[in-house]
Scaffold this active site. Structure first.
Site, mmCIF file in Angstrom:
data_model
loop_
_atom_site.group_PDB
_atom_site.id
_atom_site.type_symbol
_atom_site.label_atom_id
_atom_site.label_comp_id
_atom_site.label_asym_id
_atom_site.label_seq_id
_atom_site.Cartn_x
_atom_site.Cartn_y
_atom_site.Cartn_z
ATOM 1 N N CYS A 254 4.322 42.855 33.330
ATOM 2 C CA CYS A 254 4.075 44.245 33.719
ATOM 3 C C CYS A 254 2.558 44.422 33.734
ATOM 4 C CB CYS A 254 4.778 45.222 32.772
ATOM 5 S SG CYS A 254 4.146 45.236 31.079
ATOM 6 N N ARG A 255 2.062 45.621 33.541
ATOM 7 C CA ARG A 255 0.615 45.835 33.589
ATOM 8 C C ARG A 255 -0.084 45.237 32.375
ATOM 9 N NH1 ARG A 255 -2.807 49.698 31.587
ATOM 10 N NH2 ARG A 255 -1.046 50.934 30.889
#
Length: 116
Positions: free
Chosen positions: A67-68
């Protein structure tokens, strides 16, 4: 990391520089984040869609979830582990660390790739 709703689960992690070349990269970010910039060859499956699309995630080989920054992907790894998957690892630091490590990032919108 532990999530009270999931119980204490050890989250296996891998650094961006140690991701195997043949790993299945599973990007669980939202559509706008994916469009702005993702790892080449990654597979997009937003976090909220994982339970309904579990059969799309390989049972064999290395699966690296991203994810980020590593929080959402960590929760997905915990969920997958609780559902019998032992081939999943969290990308330590997410796409932010991937980019910082000099790994390639591509976009889907014709704009310069960027990590949102």
């Amino acid at each position: 990391m532990s999530n009270p709703r999931l119980g204490a689960v050890q989250i296996p992690e891998v650094s961006p520089t140690d991701v195997p070349d043949d790993a299945y990269l599973l990007d669980v970010r939202e559509d706008d984040e994916w469009t702005a910039g993702h790892a080449p060859g990654a597979h997009h499956l937003p976090m909220m869609d994982v339970p309904a699309r579990l059969d799309e995630i390989p049972l064999d080989g290395d699966v690296v979830v991203v994810c980020r920054s590593g929080g959402r992907s960590g929760r997905v790894v915990a969920y997958l582990a609780q559902n019998g998957r032992d081939n999943v690892r969290n990308l330590d630091g997410g796409m932010q660390m991937w980019e910082a490590a000099g790994k390639p990032v591509v976009s889907e919108d014709g704009q310069p790739a960027r990590v949102l």
